[in-house]
Design a protein around this motif. Structure first.
Motif, short mmCIF file in Angstrom:
data_model
loop_
_atom_site.label_atom_id
_atom_site.label_comp_id
_atom_site.label_asym_id
_atom_site.label_seq_id
_atom_site.Cartn_x
_atom_site.Cartn_y
_atom_site.Cartn_z
N PRO A 197 0.83 -1.21 0.00
CA PRO A 197 0.00 0.00 0.00
C PRO A 197 0.87 1.26 0.00
N ARG A 198 1.93 1.23 0.77
CA ARG A 198 2.81 2.39 0.85
C ARG A 198 3.43 2.70 -0.52
N GLU A 199 3.89 1.64 -1.21
CA GLU A 199 4.47 1.85 -2.54
C GLU A 199 3.44 2.43 -3.51
N LYS A 200 2.20 1.93 -3.42
CA LYS A 200 1.16 2.46 -4.31
C LYS A 200 0.93 3.95 -4.06
N ALA A 207 -6.03 3.61 -10.27
CA ALA A 207 -5.34 3.31 -9.00
C ALA A 207 -5.47 1.89 -8.52
N GLY A 208 -6.44 1.15 -9.03
CA GLY A 208 -6.57 -0.23 -8.55
C GLY A 208 -7.95 -0.80 -8.84
N GLN A 226 -8.70 4.08 -1.41
CA GLN A 226 -9.29 5.15 -0.61
C GLN A 226 -8.20 6.11 -0.07
N ALA A 227 -7.10 5.53 0.36
CA ALA A 227 -5.99 6.35 0.88
C ALA A 227 -5.44 7.25 -0.23
N CYS A 254 -14.78 3.45 -2.17
CA CYS A 254 -13.43 4.01 -2.07
C CYS A 254 -13.43 5.54 -2.17
N GLY A 255 -14.57 6.10 -2.51
CA GLY A 255 -14.64 7.55 -2.61
C GLY A 255 -14.14 8.13 -3.92
#
Ligand code: ZN
Length: 387
Positions: free
Chosen positions: A29-32, A49-50, A63-64, A91-92
């Motif tokens: 997740p951090r890399e994304k 994004a996914g 979402q992040a 996810c918004g």
């Protein structure tokens, strides 16, 4: 001459979706998030994004990314199902890509559907996404290159009439060449007014970038790309290649911070657990390195002589290396950069030793090795140094 329309073409980067679908790749997740931030800093207008339907972790990551409030528009990828649309909504994201196969082969063997069922489902889901108030809906037509073009036109008109803004023409298996790509996209663009077409090319025959350019020339308005072409099998069209080819071949300069390409490529390859090939176009370590005597002599006089684009523009630098095919101009330049003034006769004398050493080692020589040859074989008497 076919002219590109203008510089309002859109890069829609899918490194975080189709790039991650490459076998063996798993971003954290951090890399994304970090890759999304870099793409945004570079100025990429859209980021796929996914796939929210994958599960709660992927939804949390998408979402992040949305919560970073980047300038880039964040797009969620979904299948043509109510469940996938709901997952994307959770996810918004404001933008959704709804994917559906359009070739008879995939419709039949993957879904057990016929064309009528595909049209009905697509209409239902695009309407549903409209009701759920997505700001930007677009439809990804999987396997467009193997679809009946008349059916694809029917699909395009339907989704346009239902309020979708864009249709992605996906050459899912990378089967096209630039000539066929041009014809198909032209026909689609000419047949369906009021709908943007995007090209999504794969590189199975090494033509993803060429096909992307052909589609843009034919009137496609956006290009789906990935960093270094990372993607399933042989990958996708590379973002760096498409952007730089647009600039140098079509005089279409997109407002992107291309100087960060090298840095981005390294980041994505690290996160993907891949080694960046030294000859990777634009961002490979060796693509601005010169050794052959004839080329180096030319470059030292004029950098346009043997470089298609400027290394600084993409975060690279020009390098000269000394080896088997070096010439005296290159050797004089290299030793000059180490503070040693070499005369042409001296250079010619030393070259024989340089070439032999390079053949023995089967590689270029480093500065230390070049200096050793110089000190061993250059008689000081014929080398009056300026100091
Ligand atoms: Zn793809």
């Amino acid at each position: 001459v076919i002219k590109m329309m203008d510089n309002s073409l859109i890069i829609n980067d899918t490194t975080l979706r189709d790039g991650e679908q490459a076998a063996g790749v798993a971003f954290t997740p951090r890399e994304k998030l970090e890759i999304a931030v870099m793409l945004d800093e570079i100025g990429v207008p859209q980021i796929e994004a996914g796939i929210p339907a994958i599960g709660p972790d992927e939804r949390a990551t998408v979402q992040a990314i949305v919560k970073l409030k980047l300038k880039s528009q964040i797009i969620a990828w979904s299948r043509a199902t109510v469940g996938d649309v709901e997952d994307s909504l959770a996810c918004g994201v404001d933008a959704i890509s709804i994917s559906i196969p359009v070739s008879d082969l995939l419709l039949k063997h993957k879904l057990g559907w016929d064309r009528v069922m595909a049209l009905q489902q697509l209409q239902k889901i695009v309407r549903y996404a409209q009701q759920r108030q997505f700001g930007y809906i677009y439809v990804g037509a999987e396997d467009s290159s193997r679809a009946d073009i008349d059916f694809l036109i029917q699909v395009a008109r339907l989704v346009r009439d239902e309020g979708a803004r864009r249709l992605r023409f996906a050459d899912t298996l990378g089967l096209l060449d630039p000539f066929r790509t041009y014809k198909l996209i032209k026909k689609l663009v000419d047949s369906v007014a009021g709908l943007d077409i995007e090209i999504h090319a794969h590189n199975d025959f090494g033509m993803a970038t060429a096909n992307t350019l052909a589609a843009l020339k034919a009137g496609a308005r956006s290009a789906s790309t990935t960093v270094c072409g990372l993607g399933e099998r042989a990958g996708n069209a590379s973002m760096e290649e498409v952007v730089m080819a647009l600039k140098y071949q079509e005089a279409v300069v997109l407002p992107l911070a291309t100087r960060q390409f090298k840095c981005l490529a390294e980041k994505v390859n690290r996160a993907a657990g891949r080694t960046l090939p030294v000859s990777q176009p634009i961002v490979g370590e060796a693509v601005f390195r010169h050794q052959s005597g004839i080329h180096v002599a030319g470059l030292l006089k004029c950098q346009d002589s043997y470089e298609a684009l400027r290394p600084e523009e993409v975060g690279q630098s020009r390098q000269y290396s000394i080896g088997k095919l070096s010439g005296s101009a290159g050797l004089i330049h290299q030793l000059g950069s180490l503070g040693i003034d070499l005369s042409p006769p001296q250079a010619r004398l030393l070259l024989a030793f340089v070439r032999q050493k390079s053949m023995d080692l089967k590689r270029a020589l480093n500065d230390q090795e070049v200096l050793e040859i110089y000190y061993r074989h250059s008689p000081p008497a014929v080398n009056p140094t300026p100091f």
